[in-house]
Design a protein around this motif. Structure first.
Motif, PDB file in Angstrom:
ATOM      1  N   SER A 194     -31.186 -36.424  15.899  1.00 41.11           N
ATOM      2  CA  SER A 194     -30.825 -36.066  17.265  1.00 41.11           C
ATOM      3  C   SER A 194     -29.526 -35.288  17.295  1.00 41.11           C
ATOM      4  N   ALA A 195     -28.610 -35.568  16.399  1.00 41.58           N
ATOM      5  CA  ALA A 195     -27.356 -34.824  16.352  1.00 41.58           C
ATOM      6  C   ALA A 195     -27.605 -33.388  15.912  1.00 41.58           C
ATOM      7  N   ALA A 196     -28.577 -33.178  15.041  1.00 41.75           N
ATOM      8  CA  ALA A 196     -28.882 -31.825  14.582  1.00 41.75           C
ATOM      9  C   ALA A 196     -29.480 -30.985  15.700  1.00 41.75           C
ATOM     10  N   CYS A 197     -30.061 -31.602  16.690  1.00 42.25           N
ATOM     11  CA  CYS A 197     -30.668 -30.866  17.785  1.00 42.25           C
ATOM     12  C   CYS A 197     -29.663 -30.504  18.871  1.00 42.25           C
ATOM     13  N   ALA A 198     -28.523 -31.143  18.895  1.00 49.25           N
ATOM     14  CA  ALA A 198     -27.527 -30.872  19.930  1.00 49.25           C
ATOM     15  C   ALA A 198     -26.710 -29.649  19.546  1.00 49.25           C
ATOM     16  N   PRO A 199     -26.244 -28.869  20.534  1.00 48.36           N
ATOM     17  CA  PRO A 199     -25.409 -27.723  20.237  1.00 48.36           C
ATOM     18  C   PRO A 199     -24.097 -28.151  19.577  1.00 48.36           C
ATOM     19  N   ALA A 200     -23.512 -27.270  18.776  1.00 52.09           N
ATOM     20  CA  ALA A 200     -22.281 -27.571  18.062  1.00 52.09           C
ATOM     21  C   ALA A 200     -21.105 -27.767  19.009  1.00 52.09           C
ATOM     22  N   THR A 201     -21.215 -27.270  20.244  1.00 56.36           N
ATOM     23  CA  THR A 201     -20.116 -27.387  21.205  1.00 56.36           C
ATOM     24  C   THR A 201     -19.981 -28.793  21.760  1.00 56.36           C
ATOM     25  N   GLY A 202     -20.952 -29.639  21.502  1.00 56.01           N
ATOM     26  CA  GLY A 202     -20.926 -30.984  22.046  1.00 56.01           C
ATOM     27  C   GLY A 202     -21.597 -31.057  23.408  1.00 56.01           C
ATOM     28  N   GLU A 203     -22.003 -29.898  23.948  1.00 59.84           N
ATOM     29  CA  GLU A 203     -22.711 -29.886  25.224  1.00 59.84           C
ATOM     30  C   GLU A 203     -24.149 -30.325  24.981  1.00 59.84           C
ATOM     31  N   PRO A 204     -24.794 -30.862  26.003  1.00 59.93           N
ATOM     32  CA  PRO A 204     -26.191 -31.258  25.828  1.00 59.93           C
ATOM     33  C   PRO A 204     -27.065 -30.037  25.575  1.00 59.93           C
ATOM     34  N   ALA A 205     -28.137 -30.265  24.848  1.00 58.14           N
ATOM     35  CA  ALA A 205     -29.090 -29.183  24.570  1.00 58.14           C
ATOM     36  C   ALA A 205     -29.655 -28.668  25.884  1.00 58.14           C
ATOM     37  N   PRO A 206     -29.857 -27.334  26.007  1.00 58.74           N
ATOM     38  CA  PRO A 206     -30.391 -26.800  27.258  1.00 58.74           C
ATOM     39  C   PRO A 206     -31.822 -27.279  27.483  1.00 58.74           C
ATOM     40  N   THR A 207     -32.117 -27.565  28.720  1.00 60.79           N
ATOM     41  CA  THR A 207     -33.471 -27.973  29.084  1.00 60.79           C
ATOM     42  C   THR A 207     -34.292 -26.744  29.396  1.00 60.79           C
ATOM     43  N   ALA A 208     -35.597 -26.930  29.510  1.00 61.16           N
ATOM     44  CA  ALA A 208     -36.474 -25.802  29.858  1.00 61.16           C
ATOM     45  C   ALA A 208     -36.071 -25.227  31.213  1.00 61.16           C
ATOM     46  N   ALA A 209     -35.709 -26.091  32.149  1.00 60.96           N
ATOM     47  CA  ALA A 209     -35.318 -25.625  33.485  1.00 60.96           C
ATOM     48  C   ALA A 209     -34.043 -24.782  33.423  1.00 60.96           C
ATOM     49  N   SER A 210     -33.072 -25.194  32.600  1.00 59.46           N
ATOM     50  CA  SER A 210     -31.832 -24.413  32.534  1.00 59.46           C
ATOM     51  C   SER A 210     -32.061 -23.087  31.827  1.00 59.46           C
ATOM     52  N   ARG A 211     -32.960 -23.058  30.833  1.00 58.14           N
ATOM     53  CA  ARG A 211     -33.280 -21.788  30.181  1.00 58.14           C
ATOM     54  C   ARG A 211     -33.978 -20.861  31.163  1.00 58.14           C
ATOM     55  N   ASP A 212     -34.862 -21.398  32.013  1.00 57.88           N
ATOM     56  CA  ASP A 212     -35.541 -20.585  33.017  1.00 57.88           C
ATOM     57  C   ASP A 212     -34.567 -20.077  34.068  1.00 57.88           C
ATOM     58  N   ALA A 213     -33.479 -20.818  34.314  1.00 57.65           N
ATOM     59  CA  ALA A 213     -32.506 -20.435  35.325  1.00 57.65           C
ATOM     60  C   ALA A 213     -31.579 -19.332  34.832  1.00 57.65           C
ATOM     61  N   ALA A 214     -31.436 -19.147  33.530  1.00 61.92           N
ATOM     62  CA  ALA A 214     -30.552 -18.117  32.982  1.00 61.92           C
ATOM     63  C   ALA A 214     -31.097 -16.742  33.346  1.00 61.92           C
ATOM     64  N   TYR A 215     -30.216 -15.912  33.872  1.00 62.39           N
ATOM     65  CA  TYR A 215     -30.623 -14.564  34.253  1.00 62.39           C
ATOM     66  C   TYR A 215     -29.457 -13.626  34.027  1.00 62.39           C
ATOM     67  N   GLY A 216     -29.771 -12.344  34.006  1.00 60.98           N
ATOM     68  CA  GLY A 216     -28.736 -11.340  33.800  1.00 60.98           C
ATOM     69  C   GLY A 216     -28.942 -10.153  34.724  1.00 60.98           C
ATOM     70  N   GLU A 217     -28.120  -9.154  34.533  1.00 58.10           N
ATOM     71  CA  GLU A 217     -28.172  -7.956  35.379  1.00 58.10           C
ATOM     72  C   GLU A 217     -29.525  -7.244  35.275  1.00 58.10           C
ATOM     73  N   ALA A 218     -30.125  -7.234  34.090  1.00 63.94           N
ATOM     74  CA  ALA A 218     -31.426  -6.575  33.936  1.00 63.94           C
ATOM     75  C   ALA A 218     -32.494  -7.265  34.787  1.00 63.94           C
ATOM     76  N   ASP A 219     -32.422  -8.595  34.877  1.00 60.41           N
ATOM     77  CA  ASP A 219     -33.379  -9.349  35.690  1.00 60.41           C
ATOM     78  C   ASP A 219     -33.185  -9.044  37.174  1.00 60.41           C
ATOM     79  N   ILE A 220     -31.931  -8.979  37.591  1.00 53.63           N
ATOM     80  CA  ILE A 220     -31.621  -8.673  38.994  1.00 53.63           C
ATOM     81  C   ILE A 220     -32.096  -7.266  39.340  1.00 53.63           C
ATOM     82  N   ARG A 221     -31.755  -6.304  38.492  1.00 51.62           N
ATOM     83  CA  ARG A 221     -32.145  -4.910  38.730  1.00 51.62           C
ATOM     84  C   ARG A 221     -33.672  -4.789  38.812  1.00 51.62           C
ATOM     85  N   PHE A 222     -34.371  -5.455  37.893  1.00 56.33           N
ATOM     86  CA  PHE A 222     -35.827  -5.413  37.890  1.00 56.33           C
ATOM     87  C   PHE A 222     -36.384  -5.926  39.215  1.00 56.33           C
ATOM     88  N   ALA A 223     -35.905  -7.076  39.662  1.00 56.09           N
ATOM     89  CA  ALA A 223     -36.399  -7.658  40.912  1.00 56.09           C
ATOM     90  C   ALA A 223     -36.102  -6.740  42.094  1.00 56.09           C
TER      91      ALA A 223
END
Length: 189
Positions: A20-49
């Motif tokens: 379980s420790a190997a699956c956690a990010p090195a920063t000590g933050e919890p591993a991103p969930t599917a929902a948080s990965r889906d929430a990540a967006y950038g300028e290209a996504d905004i421009r496209f929409a």
């Protein structure tokens, strides 16, 4: 017997901690969930929409022209299908933009004509004046070029975007619109 079970339980737990420790990010933050990965967006996504919404609105406008003007059953059915599909995409894109606290483009046909790949007001005017086979023969190549510009937009966001739902939508658009472009090419051949 209890002592053996306890030792087995301790050994099993000892194996779980490093995994379980190997699956956690090195920063000590919890591993991103599917929902948080889906929430990540950038300028290209905004421009496209923000660009795809007016593009889809114009596709709907083109599809509406087919109602009552088209002679070919394929053109009639494609028009009806496009209205439903494009509106569903607009709803999703607008929802994402609102969630990102970004502006949903106003429904301004004049401003939309200026975007690359858009049908000019003059072309729409010509189509409005046609019916029957003449409409079909003019409408199909106009729609095909319009859909091809949508494919280019979707390819750009696939290369630059980060929002997973946007990337899934872009991928679906590419597949579906290329298939429609191929069908149109067969009809026009």
């Amino acid at each position: 017997m209890v002592r053996v079970r306890t030792r087995l339980l301790i050994a099993a737990l000892a194996l779980c901690v490093p995994v379980s420790a190997a699956c956690a990010p090195a920063t000590g933050e919890p591993a991103p969930t599917a929902a948080s990965r889906d929430a990540a967006y950038g300028e290209a996504d905004i421009r496209f929409a923000q660009e795809m919404i007016p593009h889809h609105r114009q596709t709907i406008r083109l599809a509406e022209l087919a109602e009552g003007r088209a002679h070919n059953l394929y053109v009639q059915e494609l028009g009806m299908k496009l209205i439903a599909v494009e509106q569903a995409d607009i709803d999703a894109l607008a929802s994402w933009l609102r969630g990102w606290r970004r502006q949903v483009p106003p429904n301004d046909a004049k401003a939309a004509h200026a975007m690359p790949g858009m049908v000019s007001a003059e072309q729409l005017g010509v189509l409005e004046g046609l019916s029957g086979a003449a409409f079909d023969e003019s409408w199909l190549p106009v729609l095909s070029r319009h859909l091809a510009s949508g494919v280019e937009m979707a390819e750009r966001v696939l290369a630059q975007g980060t929002h997973r739902p946007t990337l899934r939508l872009a991928d679906e658009m590419i597949v579906n619109q290329r298939a429609t472009i191929a069908e149109i090419a067969e009809l026009l051949a």
